[in-house]
Design an enzyme around this catalytic site. Sequence first.
Site, PDB file in Angstrom:
ATOM      1  N   ARG A 168      -1.499   9.758   4.478  1.00 53.47           N
ATOM      2  CA  ARG A 168      -1.500  10.166   5.769  1.00 53.47           C
ATOM      3  C   ARG A 168      -0.544  11.256   6.121  1.00 53.47           C
ATOM      4  NH1 ARG A 168      -5.261   7.531   4.677  1.00 53.47           N
ATOM      5  NH2 ARG A 168      -6.303   6.035   6.128  1.00 53.47           N
ATOM      6  N   HIS A 199      -8.601   6.449  -5.738  1.00 52.87           N
ATOM      7  CA  HIS A 199      -8.216   5.207  -4.911  1.00 52.87           C
ATOM      8  C   HIS A 199      -9.290   4.014  -5.405  1.00 52.87           C
ATOM      9  CE1 HIS A 199      -5.445   6.828  -1.537  1.00 52.87           C
ATOM     10  NE2 HIS A 199      -6.153   8.082  -2.301  1.00 52.87           N
ATOM     11  N   GLU A 243     -13.160   6.561  -4.136  1.00 46.29           N
ATOM     12  CA  GLU A 243     -12.890   5.143  -4.119  1.00 46.29           C
ATOM     13  C   GLU A 243     -13.625   4.350  -5.305  1.00 46.29           C
ATOM     14  OE1 GLU A 243     -10.841   3.804  -1.853  1.00 46.29           O
ATOM     15  OE2 GLU A 243     -11.002   5.039  -0.029  1.00 46.29           O
ATOM     16  N   ARG A 259       0.642  -1.155  -0.023  1.00 42.81           N
ATOM     17  CA  ARG A 259      -0.018  -0.060  -0.020  1.00 42.81           C
ATOM     18  C   ARG A 259       0.921   1.164  -0.124  1.00 42.81           C
ATOM     19  NH1 ARG A 259      -4.797   2.229   2.771  1.00 42.81           N
ATOM     20  NH2 ARG A 259      -4.487   4.135   3.924  1.00 42.81           N
ATOM     21  N   TYR A 312     -14.209   6.662   7.508  1.00 40.61           N
ATOM     22  CA  TYR A 312     -13.800   6.491   8.722  1.00 40.61           C
ATOM     23  C   TYR A 312     -12.971   7.631   8.788  1.00 40.61           C
ATOM     24  CZ  TYR A 312     -10.452   4.161   5.700  1.00 40.61           C
ATOM     25  OH  TYR A 312      -9.609   4.037   4.590  1.00 40.61           O
TER      26      TYR A 312
HETATM   27  O1  0X9 Z   1      -7.774   5.120   3.630  1.00 38.97           O
HETATM   28  C1  0X9 Z   1      -7.510   5.963   2.709  1.00 38.97           C
HETATM   29  O2  0X9 Z   1      -6.533   6.576   2.459  1.00 38.97           O
HETATM   30  C2  0X9 Z   1      -8.511   5.934   1.780  1.00 38.97           C
HETATM   31  N1  0X9 Z   1      -8.891   4.605   1.477  1.00 38.97           N
HETATM   32  S1  0X9 Z   1      -8.070   3.339   1.013  1.00 38.97           S
HETATM   33  O3  0X9 Z   1      -8.809   2.101   1.297  1.00 38.97           O
HETATM   34  N2  0X9 Z   1      -8.178   3.508  -0.552  1.00 38.97           N
HETATM   35  O4  0X9 Z   1      -6.793   3.566   1.248  1.00 38.97           O
HETATM   36  C3  0X9 Z   1      -9.598   6.825   2.069  1.00 38.97           C
HETATM   37  C4  0X9 Z   1      -9.433   8.033   2.572  1.00 38.97           C
HETATM   38  C5  0X9 Z   1     -10.737   8.950   2.833  1.00 38.97           C
HETATM   39  N3  0X9 Z   1     -10.739   9.632   3.927  1.00 38.97           N
HETATM   40  C6  0X9 Z   1     -11.485   9.212   5.134  1.00 38.97           C
HETATM   41  N4  0X9 Z   1     -11.590   8.075   5.132  1.00 38.97           N
HETATM   42  N5  0X9 Z   1     -11.272  10.097   6.000  1.00 38.97           N
HETATM   43 ZN    ZN Z   2      -6.197   4.147  -1.242  1.00 42.86          ZN
END
Ligand code: 0X9
Ligand code: ZN
Length: 810
Positions: free
Chosen positions: A295, A347, A421, A278, A399
């Site tokens: 992140r 994503h 997504e 990832r 989330y």
């Molecule tokens: O977790 C992530 O970075 C994204 N999902 S993934 O499964 N493609 O990695 C979603 C990020 C969207 N933002 C929030 N969920 N707050």
């Molecule tokens: Zn992703």
Amino acid sequence: MNRQVRHNVRGRSAIAMLVLGAAMFSHGVVVRDADANPTPPPTPGNAPGNANPIAGDATQVSRSYDGYVWARIGVRSLRDLQVCEQLGQMASCRGGVGVEVDYIFSPEAFDALRQTDIPFIIVHHDVGRLLRDERTEIERRDSLRGLTFFENYRPLAEIHSYIQQLAADNPNLASTFTLGTSPGADGVQYNLPGIRISSPDLPGNPRSARPQIFFNGCQHAREWVSPATVTYIADQLLEQYATNPRVRAVLDNVEFLIVPVVNPEGYVHSWTTDRLWRKNRRNNGDGTRGVDLNRNWGFQWGLNSGSSAATNSETYRGTAAFSEVETQRLRDFITANTRIRAHIDYHSFSQLILSPWGYVAATPTDNSVFAELNPQMSSAIGGVALQTYRAGPAGATLYLASGIAPDWAFGSRGIWSWTIELRDAGQFGFVLPPDQILPTGRENFAGMLVLGEYVAQPFRFSFPDGLPASGQAGTPQTIRVNITDNNRGVIDPATARVLFRTSANSPFQSAAMTQTGPGQFTATLPAFSCSTNVTYYFEAGSTDGRLARYPSQAARGLSTSLLTRTTTGSEVEVFFDSFETNRGWSYGVSGDTAPRGIWQRCDPEPTTAQPGDDFSPAGTVAAITDCRGGAAGDGDVDAGVTTLLSPAIDARPPRGYAASEMFVRYARWYSNDRGGAPNADSMPVEISGDNGATWVQLESVTENLNAWSVKTFRISDFVTPTAQLRLRFVARDLATGSVVEAGVDDVRVFALGCPCFADFNSDGAVDFFDYLDFVGAFDTEAPGADFNADGAVDFFDYLDFVTAYNIGCD
Ligand code: 0X9
Ligand code: ZN
């Protein structure tokens, strides 16, 4: 324990992995790059062929997932989540307590999971086999003659040469650019190329002045459909420019910037070594690899809710905001390109359209663009192949995740930004079969076109008083509309109008807006009959002939792109008391404790705390706590409570209004700030649906307006509107020495709804029983049978009833 288990598995299947590795090389899926470029890493700027997948890390072997189980967990508690985090690897875009979360477990970890009572279903019994099948399918497709680019997944170098080729084939519309290079942990200098697409300069509309939209793919390595989709979007913008007027109009007014792979080293790693990788490949210096680029962005970076400080975590946020070269390059690119107005970070998987915020379960202060576009993008995508992409703010919909790209883009740069997504909804997840690349691309082309058209349009609309969801029958309704420049928009005021219709089959009618100031207009919807559903939208044209609409897709037939308004009836009064005559109220009840300042029906004399007049426009009398004037404290409530109690009121919907809502309204006076101990008391106002047996509070009055104030309540929010409704106003002086004066006037109970006289038995429905009841009343010449209210029960009543009955009611 987890690590240990994985190690053993790795050891056991080393042979299988060598075989797999050899197969990959001999079939040329990955090796094409290495073949073309066998020795040293390419230099910066050398876009295609820059990925030497095995350079720099001799210890890498393809990671096997043989016997690994992909399971979907019903996470009931934090404890369940902790156990799964311990045992497995999250393979889901969803996470958290109370939802289903996918994890991949080694055989041993899966045995351990089975010992617990955590509920799960198995999605795939053998992830290793799933991945081998995928690889076989990719290789099979590669060997087919005539296979197009988007019918298979493509390694990094092929994606890069594809966008180079697109630019070369469309020199008037496209060119490539680069975000720079990113030095890989494997020693390779990875280039970060992108493609820029817009129409050639037009008179008064040079490319260099157009707003830009930025799309990127592949922050996350394993989400292979993401780079494929953004490359497809680039491909189709160019392909459809000549034939699709919508695409052409967007490209005439917007410039697209598309970077397919922003985590190149991670992407290569997911091809060569670990299909489910990832993060990027940063060497964390402690034996772990990788920072989660999504992140690592510098807006609300570092929150523990939504990112991790643990280097081995899949959501490791890095040592600082923008610690990673990949996110630095993106940040610098977005900052340098000041015309970027909108951005989508693609994503997979879960089929979601996620707007800010991600770090918190809340929407931004100005959520207007997201509120308008989220549903429109969702229905445009859904219209292509009937796939559902749920849309909403990321943190609340999915989330919490902090340090994500759209939060930074919107929060720090004011760019309208989303995470999308892509497919699927959970069947194959990251291992989406290659035959879904094209359908995913097509539906998302439709989705991004909604955004393109929004950014292209000349104006934005806003509504200082909001938009009405209802209006009164027979009354035109005026709405304030502000129209401001969005993209070179110079308004032609004569074109500003509101369009409306009352049935999906009828054409829209329109009414011109009235200009009230610069950029300020009013739009007036005409009068409609009761219970009419009106759909409407706004439109304005620029002097160069472009149109903007609100909602922006209003003319495209998307169900989410029209505003709706119902038409309610006028107020039908069933009870009114102006206190001019005695209607049976109790002025003080047994159990009251105040010795002075008791409720009276009277024409009040003024004090600084008491009104000098009643509320009614005509009339002089109200209910007042002791009407005498004088000083502030004269005749006020003292040392206890005094209650004004209504008689029983028939608050049922009147004949013909069975489906109506019932309301109570009154004018009240309250003063408790004129003497000692100000604001120490309050006046409860209560309602009873059972003739006073039980009471529910309507309000507790504490505001010292020292003036009459009118309040309206929907009765069903408190009690059922029965034939024995009662109200009581309890004026109290509980604090010593405070001045309390209260008054009540013009108590009204009314229905708000649309008349339905065909509902003869008032049961809320028009049916055969109404017919029987009417005929019964008609035969006995009962008063209700005078349907047309002309004073006689005759054949005309029968005709009118049958007509009303046949029309029915909504
Ligand atoms: O977790 C992530 O970075 C994204 N999902 S993934 O499964 N493609 O990695 C979603 C990020 C969207 N933002 C929030 N969920 N707050
Ligand atoms: Zn992703």
